[in-house]
Design a protein around this motif. Structure first.
Motif, PDB file in Angstrom:
ATOM      1  N   GLN A 195       0.823  -1.138   0.150  1.00 49.87           N
ATOM      2  CA  GLN A 195      -0.035  -0.134   0.037  1.00 49.87           C
ATOM      3  C   GLN A 195       1.057   1.303  -0.104  1.00 49.87           C
ATOM      4  OE1 GLN A 195      -3.332  -0.449  -0.241  1.00 49.87           O
ATOM      5  NE2 GLN A 195      -2.995  -2.660  -0.488  1.00 49.87           N
ATOM      6  N   LYS A 196       2.145   1.315   0.278  1.00 55.60           N
ATOM      7  CA  LYS A 196       3.071   2.217   0.436  1.00 55.60           C
ATOM      8  C   LYS A 196       4.255   2.305  -0.757  1.00 55.60           C
ATOM      9  CE  LYS A 196       2.510   1.567   5.481  1.00 55.60           C
ATOM     10  NZ  LYS A 196       3.499   1.208   6.521  1.00 55.60           N
ATOM     11  N   ILE A 197       4.675   0.990  -0.898  1.00 53.70           N
ATOM     12  CA  ILE A 197       5.618   0.995  -2.039  1.00 53.70           C
ATOM     13  C   ILE A 197       5.267   0.195  -3.436  1.00 53.70           C
ATOM     14  CG2 ILE A 197       8.169   0.147  -2.215  1.00 53.70           C
ATOM     15  CD1 ILE A 197       7.787   2.252   0.035  1.00 53.70           C
ATOM     16  N   ASN A 198       5.800   0.505  -4.271  1.00 53.74           N
ATOM     17  CA  ASN A 198       5.459  -0.306  -5.547  1.00 53.74           C
ATOM     18  C   ASN A 198       6.221  -1.666  -5.462  1.00 53.74           C
ATOM     19  OD1 ASN A 198       5.109  -1.262  -8.137  1.00 53.74           O
ATOM     20  ND2 ASN A 198       6.579   0.045  -9.156  1.00 53.74           N
ATOM     21  N   CYS A 199       5.256  -2.811  -5.384  1.00 50.98           N
ATOM     22  CA  CYS A 199       5.972  -4.124  -5.156  1.00 50.98           C
ATOM     23  C   CYS A 199       5.322  -5.075  -6.188  1.00 50.98           C
ATOM     24  CB  CYS A 199       5.217  -4.639  -3.710  1.00 50.98           C
ATOM     25  SG  CYS A 199       6.124  -3.698  -2.442  1.00 50.98           S
ATOM     26  N   VAL A 200       5.925  -5.824  -6.664  1.00 54.46           N
ATOM     27  CA  VAL A 200       5.672  -7.256  -7.433  1.00 54.46           C
ATOM     28  C   VAL A 200       5.958  -8.408  -6.752  1.00 54.46           C
ATOM     29  CG1 VAL A 200       5.940  -8.476  -9.720  1.00 54.46           C
ATOM     30  CG2 VAL A 200       6.221  -5.953  -9.381  1.00 54.46           C
ATOM     31  N   PHE A 201       4.739  -9.239  -6.643  1.00 53.61           N
ATOM     32  CA  PHE A 201       5.107 -10.307  -5.719  1.00 53.61           C
ATOM     33  C   PHE A 201       4.785 -11.542  -6.725  1.00 53.61           C
ATOM     34  CE2 PHE A 201       3.044  -7.317  -2.863  1.00 53.61           C
ATOM     35  CZ  PHE A 201       4.033  -7.220  -1.833  1.00 53.61           C
ATOM     36  N   ILE A 202       5.971 -12.186  -6.934  1.00 56.17           N
ATOM     37  CA  ILE A 202       6.135 -13.517  -7.908  1.00 56.17           C
ATOM     38  C   ILE A 202       5.705 -14.639  -7.062  1.00 56.17           C
ATOM     39  CG2 ILE A 202       7.370 -15.055  -9.370  1.00 56.17           C
ATOM     40  CD1 ILE A 202       7.162 -12.126 -10.195  1.00 56.17           C
ATOM     41  N   LYS A 203       4.892 -15.498  -7.688  1.00 56.36           N
ATOM     42  CA  LYS A 203       4.539 -16.750  -6.970  1.00 56.36           C
ATOM     43  C   LYS A 203       5.232 -17.812  -7.050  1.00 56.36           C
ATOM     44  CE  LYS A 203       0.074 -17.769  -7.520  1.00 56.36           C
ATOM     45  NZ  LYS A 203      -1.426 -18.322  -7.765  1.00 56.36           N
ATOM     46  N   GLY A 204       5.648 -18.519  -5.678  1.00 54.33           N
ATOM     47  CA  GLY A 204       6.457 -19.623  -5.789  1.00 54.33           C
ATOM     48  C   GLY A 204       5.844 -20.768  -5.500  1.00 54.33           C
ATOM     49  N   ASN A 205       6.452 -21.885  -5.403  1.00 55.32           N
ATOM     50  CA  ASN A 205       5.664 -23.342  -5.321  1.00 55.32           C
ATOM     51  C   ASN A 205       4.983 -23.417  -3.752  1.00 55.32           C
ATOM     52  OD1 ASN A 205       8.698 -23.594  -4.449  1.00 55.32           O
ATOM     53  ND2 ASN A 205       8.305 -25.585  -4.063  1.00 55.32           N
ATOM     54  N   HIS A 206       5.798 -22.782  -2.858  1.00 54.26           N
ATOM     55  CA  HIS A 206       5.202 -23.129  -1.311  1.00 54.26           C
ATOM     56  C   HIS A 206       4.148 -21.968  -1.352  1.00 54.26           C
ATOM     57  CE1 HIS A 206       8.251 -25.375   0.639  1.00 54.26           C
ATOM     58  NE2 HIS A 206       9.028 -25.038  -0.129  1.00 54.26           N
ATOM     59  N   ASP A 207       4.051 -20.960  -2.110  1.00 54.95           N
ATOM     60  CA  ASP A 207       2.714 -20.014  -2.161  1.00 54.95           C
ATOM     61  C   ASP A 207       1.473 -20.860  -2.843  1.00 54.95           C
ATOM     62  OD1 ASP A 207       4.600 -18.137  -1.334  1.00 54.95           O
ATOM     63  OD2 ASP A 207       5.231 -17.707  -3.241  1.00 54.95           O
ATOM     64  N   VAL A 208       1.738 -21.622  -3.905  1.00 52.00           N
ATOM     65  CA  VAL A 208       0.917 -22.437  -4.478  1.00 52.00           C
ATOM     66  C   VAL A 208       0.220 -23.419  -3.517  1.00 52.00           C
ATOM     67  CG1 VAL A 208       0.496 -24.196  -6.362  1.00 52.00           C
ATOM     68  CG2 VAL A 208       1.910 -22.087  -6.902  1.00 52.00           C
ATOM     69  N   TRP A 209       1.043 -24.166  -2.796  1.00 54.35           N
ATOM     70  CA  TRP A 209       0.646 -25.307  -1.988  1.00 54.35           C
ATOM     71  C   TRP A 209      -0.245 -24.330  -0.730  1.00 54.35           C
ATOM     72  CZ3 TRP A 209       5.984 -27.413  -1.518  1.00 54.35           C
ATOM     73  CH2 TRP A 209       6.116 -28.408  -2.308  1.00 54.35           C
ATOM     74  N   CYS A 210       0.270 -23.179  -0.218  1.00 52.34           N
ATOM     75  CA  CYS A 210      -0.450 -22.411   0.661  1.00 52.34           C
ATOM     76  C   CYS A 210      -1.661 -21.966   0.309  1.00 52.34           C
ATOM     77  CB  CYS A 210       0.121 -21.302   1.558  1.00 52.34           C
ATOM     78  SG  CYS A 210      -0.237 -20.371   2.772  1.00 52.34           S
ATOM     79  N   GLU A 211      -1.995 -21.512  -1.078  1.00 46.63           N
ATOM     80  CA  GLU A 211      -2.942 -21.073  -1.504  1.00 46.63           C
ATOM     81  C   GLU A 211      -3.894 -21.976  -1.857  1.00 46.63           C
ATOM     82  OE1 GLU A 211      -4.430 -19.690  -6.143  1.00 46.63           O
ATOM     83  OE2 GLU A 211      -2.492 -19.232  -5.596  1.00 46.63           O
ATOM     84  N   GLU A 212      -3.716 -23.177  -2.287  1.00 45.71           N
ATOM     85  CA  GLU A 212      -4.516 -24.269  -2.241  1.00 45.71           C
ATOM     86  C   GLU A 212      -5.298 -24.694  -0.861  1.00 45.71           C
ATOM     87  OE1 GLU A 212      -6.773 -27.013  -4.247  1.00 45.71           O
ATOM     88  OE2 GLU A 212      -5.599 -25.342  -5.203  1.00 45.71           O
ATOM     89  N   TRP A 213      -4.266 -24.663   0.265  1.00 46.62           N
ATOM     90  CA  TRP A 213      -4.839 -24.882   1.498  1.00 46.62           C
ATOM     91  C   TRP A 213      -5.948 -23.919   1.809  1.00 46.62           C
ATOM     92  CZ3 TRP A 213      -3.541 -22.114   6.101  1.00 46.62           C
ATOM     93  CH2 TRP A 213      -4.312 -22.429   7.442  1.00 46.62           C
ATOM     94  N   LEU A 214      -5.629 -22.685   1.764  1.00 44.14           N
ATOM     95  CA  LEU A 214      -6.490 -21.451   2.287  1.00 44.14           C
ATOM     96  C   LEU A 214      -7.955 -21.804   1.222  1.00 44.14           C
ATOM     97  CD1 LEU A 214      -4.177 -18.264   2.379  1.00 44.14           C
ATOM     98  CD2 LEU A 214      -5.365 -19.498   4.267  1.00 44.14           C
ATOM     99  N   LYS A 215      -7.748 -22.044   0.077  1.00 42.18           N
ATOM    100  CA  LYS A 215      -9.015 -22.063  -0.755  1.00 42.18           C
ATOM    101  C   LYS A 215      -9.926 -23.331  -0.387  1.00 42.18           C
ATOM    102  CE  LYS A 215      -8.079 -21.377  -4.890  1.00 42.18           C
ATOM    103  NZ  LYS A 215      -7.812 -21.540  -6.522  1.00 42.18           N
ATOM    104  N   THR A 216      -8.979 -24.674  -0.140  1.00 40.24           N
ATOM    105  CA  THR A 216      -9.844 -25.846  -0.080  1.00 40.24           C
ATOM    106  C   THR A 216      -9.895 -26.398   1.197  1.00 40.24           C
ATOM    107  OG1 THR A 216      -8.145 -27.145  -0.769  1.00 40.24           O
ATOM    108  CG2 THR A 216      -9.341 -26.280  -2.574  1.00 40.24           C
ATOM    109  N   GLY A 217      -9.003 -26.025   2.130  1.00 41.24           N
ATOM    110  CA  GLY A 217      -8.637 -26.689   3.286  1.00 41.24           C
ATOM    111  C   GLY A 217      -8.105 -27.747   3.191  1.00 41.24           C
ATOM    112  N   GLU A 218      -7.693 -28.501   2.119  1.00 43.15           N
ATOM    113  CA  GLU A 218      -7.119 -29.659   1.859  1.00 43.15           C
ATOM    114  C   GLU A 218      -5.577 -29.497   2.166  1.00 43.15           C
ATOM    115  OE1 GLU A 218      -7.805 -31.489  -1.926  1.00 43.15           O
ATOM    116  OE2 GLU A 218     -10.220 -31.449  -1.516  1.00 43.15           O
ATOM    117  N   VAL A 219      -4.952 -30.490   2.784  1.00 43.18           N
ATOM    118  CA  VAL A 219      -3.578 -30.419   3.031  1.00 43.18           C
ATOM    119  C   VAL A 219      -2.725 -31.556   2.252  1.00 43.18           C
ATOM    120  CG1 VAL A 219      -1.737 -30.528   5.020  1.00 43.18           C
ATOM    121  CG2 VAL A 219      -4.254 -29.789   5.567  1.00 43.18           C
TER     122      VAL A 219
END
Length: 242
Positions: A56-80
């Protein structure tokens, strides 16, 4: 404008703050984060919250990594995912214990909006792991390559340093970009605690998930900024050193 690439974080909020303080981030800076924000140390959810507020304060780009993909899936589905669970997922799940459903939903949106790669105005490519297409990232067929591939780095490491970029022997997939910045494969695997350069590829994952540091690099000047080793900042934790 400074352009700074920040390597893998893996839940190490204390180390991330150290690096940003050493950089002395200004409103005019552009920060490009190379992915793997979660999994390892105890503050994964806190890292995501911090980065959301920072953007919100700085120009940032956040590339997605493999661990982020796994965490995203858990947040979305609850599956581990069992692979995720034993490679830092348990610690990430624990870090979300005090976060509300609304906060988790906001984090999910943050993950979902992460790009798989970024090409800046100077034709520098930033992505988490690598790509395999000789025609560049736009022609990559399997998108998982962007956050799982290690062959790009392996190829760059084995190249004869005397081969010039205009040579027929120079790999075509490297010719498309002025420079390529990656994370994913710790430089500590090669006994280096600083970012490594091979051909026109820069690897800035300096092993924060394990016993190493978080690194930031000014891509123009190549000035380097690093945290302390993560185990010294989290002395009562093992990270992924199990």
């Amino acid at each position: 404008m400074r352009v700074l690439a920040i390597g893998d974080i893996h839940g190490g909020l204390k180390a991330l703050i150290q690096v940003l303080n050493k950089i002395e981030v200004k409103a005019s800076d552009k920060l490009i984060f190379m992915g793997d924000y979660v999994d390892g140390w105890s503050e994964s959810a806190q890292v995501i919250q911090f980065l959301m507020e920072l953007s919100q304060k700085i120009n940032c780009v956040f590339i997605k990594g493999n661990h982020d993909v796994w965490c995203e899936e858990w947040l979305k589905t609850g599956e581990v995912n069992p692979t995720w669970y034993i490679h830092g997922g348990k610690e990430t799940m624990d870090s979300y214990a005090d976060f509300s459903d609304e906060e988790k939903s906001n984090h999910l949106s943050f993950f979902e909006n992460m790009p798989l790669y970024h090409i800046d105005e100077d034709n520098r490519l930033f992505l988490h792991a690598g790509f395999t297409s000789m025609h560049g990232v736009e022609k990559e067929v399997f998108k998982t390559t962007f956050y799982f591939d290690r062959t790009l780095w392996e190829m760059a490491l084995t190249m004869d340093k005397s081969i010039e970029k205009d040579s027929l022997l120079y790999p075509n997939r490297l010719k498309h970009y002025k420079e390529i910045y990656i994370g994913h494969t710790p430089t500590t695997n090669f006994e280096s605690d600083v970012p490594m350069n091979a051909a026109n590829v820069w690897n800035i994952d300096t092993g924060a998930a394990f016993k190493g540091k978080i690194s930031g690099i000014d891509v123009n000047s190549k000035d380097l900024f690093q945290s302390d080793n993560l185990p010294s900042l989290y002395p009562n934790e093992k990270g992924r050193n199990k």
